[in-house]
Write a protein that holds these residues in place. Structure first.
Motif, PDB file in Angstrom:
ATOM      1  N   ASN A   1       0.725  -1.052  -0.068  1.00  0.00           N
ATOM      2  CA  ASN A   1       0.015  -0.033   0.201  1.00  0.00           C
ATOM      3  C   ASN A   1       0.806   1.244  -0.042  1.00  0.00           C
ATOM      4  N   TRP A   2       2.234   1.116  -0.030  1.00  0.00           N
ATOM      5  CA  TRP A   2       3.034   2.347   0.194  1.00  0.00           C
ATOM      6  C   TRP A   2       3.036   3.261  -0.910  1.00  0.00           C
ATOM      7  N   THR A   3       2.717   2.838  -2.156  1.00  0.00           N
ATOM      8  CA  THR A   3       2.480   3.786  -3.376  1.00  0.00           C
ATOM      9  C   THR A   3       1.430   4.558  -3.156  1.00  0.00           C
ATOM     10  N   ALA A   4       0.206   3.953  -2.914  1.00  0.00           N
ATOM     11  CA  ALA A   4      -0.910   4.610  -2.793  1.00  0.00           C
ATOM     12  C   ALA A   4      -0.937   5.577  -1.586  1.00  0.00           C
ATOM     13  N   VAL A   5      -0.157   5.439  -0.273  1.00  0.00           N
ATOM     14  CA  VAL A   5       0.001   6.334   0.514  1.00  0.00           C
ATOM     15  C   VAL A   5       0.604   7.596  -0.019  1.00  0.00           C
ATOM     16  N   GLU A   6       1.940   7.421  -0.469  1.00  0.00           N
ATOM     17  CA  GLU A   6       2.723   8.466  -1.217  1.00  0.00           C
ATOM     18  C   GLU A   6       1.874   9.201  -2.178  1.00  0.00           C
ATOM     19  N   ILE A   7       1.016   8.767  -2.984  1.00  0.00           N
ATOM     20  CA  ILE A   7       0.240   9.407  -3.712  1.00  0.00           C
ATOM     21  C   ILE A   7      -0.757  10.256  -3.223  1.00  0.00           C
TER      22      ILE A   7
ATOM     23  N   GLY B   1      -5.398   0.741  -9.781  1.00  0.00           N
ATOM     24  CA  GLY B   1      -5.518   0.124  -8.515  1.00  0.00           C
ATOM     25  C   GLY B   1      -4.896   1.223  -7.667  1.00  0.00           C
ATOM     26  N   THR B   2      -3.925   1.944  -7.913  1.00  0.00           N
ATOM     27  CA  THR B   2      -3.639   2.995  -7.004  1.00  0.00           C
ATOM     28  C   THR B   2      -4.463   4.191  -6.925  1.00  0.00           C
ATOM     29  N   ALA B   3      -5.133   4.323  -7.777  1.00  0.00           N
ATOM     30  CA  ALA B   3      -6.451   5.502  -7.681  1.00  0.00           C
ATOM     31  C   ALA B   3      -7.315   5.008  -7.051  1.00  0.00           C
ATOM     32  N   ASP B   4      -7.871   3.848  -7.130  1.00  0.00           N
ATOM     33  CA  ASP B   4      -8.775   3.183  -6.057  1.00  0.00           C
ATOM     34  C   ASP B   4      -8.334   3.363  -4.872  1.00  0.00           C
ATOM     35  N   ALA B   5      -7.359   3.018  -4.460  1.00  0.00           N
ATOM     36  CA  ALA B   5      -6.927   3.058  -2.968  1.00  0.00           C
ATOM     37  C   ALA B   5      -6.642   4.289  -2.560  1.00  0.00           C
ATOM     38  N   VAL B   6      -6.400   5.613  -3.299  1.00  0.00           N
ATOM     39  CA  VAL B   6      -6.274   6.742  -2.852  1.00  0.00           C
ATOM     40  C   VAL B   6      -7.668   7.382  -2.557  1.00  0.00           C
ATOM     41  N   ARG B   7      -8.587   7.092  -3.609  1.00  0.00           N
ATOM     42  CA  ARG B   7      -9.885   7.343  -3.412  1.00  0.00           C
ATOM     43  C   ARG B   7     -10.486   6.800  -1.964  1.00  0.00           C
TER      44      ARG B   7
END
Length: 84
Positions: free
Chosen positions: A7-13, A54-60
Motif C-alpha cells: 500500500n505504500w505507493t498509494a500512501v505516497e500518492i 489500483g493506486t487511484a482506487d486506493a487513494v479514493r
C-alpha cells in the motif's frame, strides 16, 4: 501507523493530494479528493500507468475515509454551544 508494503505507493500518492471543500449556506463541507488531483499526483509521482487504476482506487478510498472523518469533526464543531 503501520503501512503494508503493498500500500505504500498509494500512501505516497495520497500525501500529494488535497481534500476538496465546498462552501454553502451552512458552511464548508469536505467532498473528498478530486479526480484531477489523483491523476496529477500519479503523473508527477512517476507511477507506471499500469499501476494507476489500483493506486487511484486506493487513494479514493483513503480520500473518502478522510472526508467522512473531516465532516464528522466539522459537524461536531458546529454543534458546540456558542458556535454559529
Amino acid at each position: 501507523m503501520e503501512v503494508l508494503a503493498c500500500n505504500w505507493t498509494a500512501v505516497e500518492i495520497y500525501q500529494r493530494c488535497q481534500l476538496t471543500f465546498v462552501g454553502g449556506s451552512t458552511g464548508a463541507v469536505c467532498i473528498g479528493i478530486a479526480s484531477h488531483e489523483i491523476h496529477a499526483a500519479l503523473h508527477l509521482g512517476g507511477i507506471a500507468t499500469a499501476l494507476w487504476p489500483g493506486t487511484a482506487d486506493a487513494v479514493r478510498l483513503m480520500g473518502r475515509t478522510a472526508m467522512q472523518a473531516t465532516n464528522r469533526a466539522i459537524a461536531k464543531a458546529r454543534s458546540q454551544p456558542g458556535r454559529p
